[in-house]
Motif scaffolding. Structure first.
Motif, PDB file in Angstrom:
ATOM      1  N   TRP A  42       3.256   6.710 -11.049  1.00 39.15           N
ATOM      2  CA  TRP A  42       3.287   5.193 -10.706  1.00 39.15           C
ATOM      3  C   TRP A  42       3.494   4.330 -12.142  1.00 39.15           C
ATOM      4  O   TRP A  42       2.245   4.654 -12.909  1.00 39.15           O
ATOM      5  CB  TRP A  42       2.375   4.656  -9.956  1.00 39.15           C
TER       6      TRP A  42
ATOM      7  N   ASP B  67      -4.759   9.855  -2.010  1.00 37.42           N
ATOM      8  CA  ASP B  67      -4.823   8.453  -2.706  1.00 37.42           C
ATOM      9  C   ASP B  67      -4.210   7.434  -1.983  1.00 37.42           C
ATOM     10  O   ASP B  67      -3.035   7.389  -1.544  1.00 37.42           O
ATOM     11  CB  ASP B  67      -4.507   8.765  -3.927  1.00 37.42           C
TER      12      ASP B  67
ATOM     13  N   THR C 208       0.644  -1.171   0.087  1.00 41.28           N
ATOM     14  CA  THR C 208       0.001  -0.039  -0.013  1.00 41.28           C
ATOM     15  C   THR C 208       0.888   1.231  -0.107  1.00 41.28           C
ATOM     16  O   THR C 208       2.078   1.297   0.501  1.00 41.28           O
ATOM     17  CB  THR C 208      -0.907  -0.053   1.297  1.00 41.28           C
TER      18      THR C 208
ATOM     19  N   GLN D 282      -0.660   9.299  -8.709  1.00 39.79           N
ATOM     20  CA  GLN D 282      -1.450   9.459  -7.356  1.00 39.79           C
ATOM     21  C   GLN D 282      -1.204  10.853  -6.676  1.00 39.79           C
ATOM     22  O   GLN D 282      -0.264  11.644  -6.871  1.00 39.79           O
ATOM     23  CB  GLN D 282      -0.176   8.608  -6.579  1.00 39.79           C
TER      24      GLN D 282
ATOM     25  N   LEU E 180      -2.974   3.942  -2.718  1.00 40.69           N
ATOM     26  CA  LEU E 180      -2.587   2.968  -3.636  1.00 40.69           C
ATOM     27  C   LEU E 180      -2.474   1.478  -3.244  1.00 40.69           C
ATOM     28  O   LEU E 180      -1.591   1.280  -2.308  1.00 40.69           O
ATOM     29  CB  LEU E 180      -1.777   3.354  -4.531  1.00 40.69           C
TER      30      LEU E 180
ATOM     31  N   VAL F  81      -0.495   5.444 -13.555  1.00 42.41           N
ATOM     32  CA  VAL F  81      -1.174   5.958 -12.511  1.00 42.41           C
ATOM     33  C   VAL F  81      -0.611   7.033 -11.852  1.00 42.41           C
ATOM     34  O   VAL F  81       0.384   7.221 -11.352  1.00 42.41           O
ATOM     35  CB  VAL F  81      -1.431   5.055 -11.263  1.00 42.41           C
TER      36      VAL F  81
END
Length: 241
Positions: free
Chosen positions: A34, A158, A24, A154, A160, A152
């Motif tokens: 990412w 957020d 995480t 972030q 993840l 992605v």
């Protein structure tokens, strides 16, 4: 848990996490890009080979000294926390048109003054356009044909989730602060336990409770305690044998 601080342009290594658990990342400040290489259902091993991966032992808790001591005593060191790493990068070439952290900060102020979201639109455009931050090694062309590639963005707030076996790398578009952690849920447990047994070479002698394909999420805490206690006792006996 660990705190991850990154300055503008900082990147992580390209890697996949140890223990094959779920990772995480909670972003507290700044934005981070990412990129994930998601292996197909048949397995991650071919992707490991394409990326010329190697195992990277943890250097935490004076583990290197312990390994040196074991080697001097003619014992083979085992690092359960060794992840998989590649010396390649998904962010080798930065396009000159990519905005600086200062430009992004100015854009944020303009958005606040004009009630717009141009900065967010710009960041999402960067995340979706791999030509702005380009991998350079030809092996990636083969890797991209073999797996799904996901990008992605972030943002602060957020959370993840990083699935097991997913290769990933981060790029800080501006200074950022995040908290990284790991999960071992009832769904993760069979994969994590098998990783430990396989790494230690104790799979064949493991008791049935450690070889289950699933652990009921409704099991009480004492059930989880029993699994962990059995695993440690099994490893202790195997090492002593």
């Amino acid at each position: 848990d660990c705190v991850v601080m990154a300055g503008e342009g900082a990147t992580s290594t390209l890697h996949r996490d140890p223990f094959e658990w779920t990772g995480t990342s909670l972003c507290l400040e700044g934005t981070k890009l990412w990129r994930f290489l998601v292996p197909p259902p048949e397995g991650v091993e071919q992707l490991d080979d394409l990326l010329q991966s190697y195992r990277l032992p943890s250097m935490a808790w004076q583990q290197q000294q312990e390994q040196d001591d074991m080697e001097q005593n003619s014992r083979t060191p085992v690092s359960l926390s060794a992840g998989w790493q590649s010396d390649m990068s998904l962010f080798t070439q930065r396009c000159s048109s990519l905005p600086s952290a200062r430009a992004l900060s100015d854009m944020q102020q303009e958005d606040e003054d004009n009630h717009q979201n141009k900065r967010l639109d710009q960041l999402e455009s960067i995340a979706s356009d791999w030509t702005l931050l380009r991998p350079s090694d030809t092996n990636y062309e083969r890797a991209f044909q073999y797996c799904d590639c996901v990008s992605v963005l972030q943002k602060p707030g957020d959370l993840l989730l990083i699935p097991a076996h997913c290769w990933h790398q981060t790029y800080a578009l501006e200074p950022s602060l995040a908290i990284a952690s790991q999960l071992c849920t009832s769904k993760d447990a069979p994969r994590v336990i098998r990783h430990i047994l396989k790494t230690t070479g104790t799979m064949k002698t493991a008791p049935e409770i450690l070889l289950r394909d699933n652990y009921d999420s409704s099991s009480d805490e004492s059930g989880a305690d029993k699994v962990v206690a059995t695993l440690f006792e099994h490893l202790k006996q195997s090492i002593a044998a």
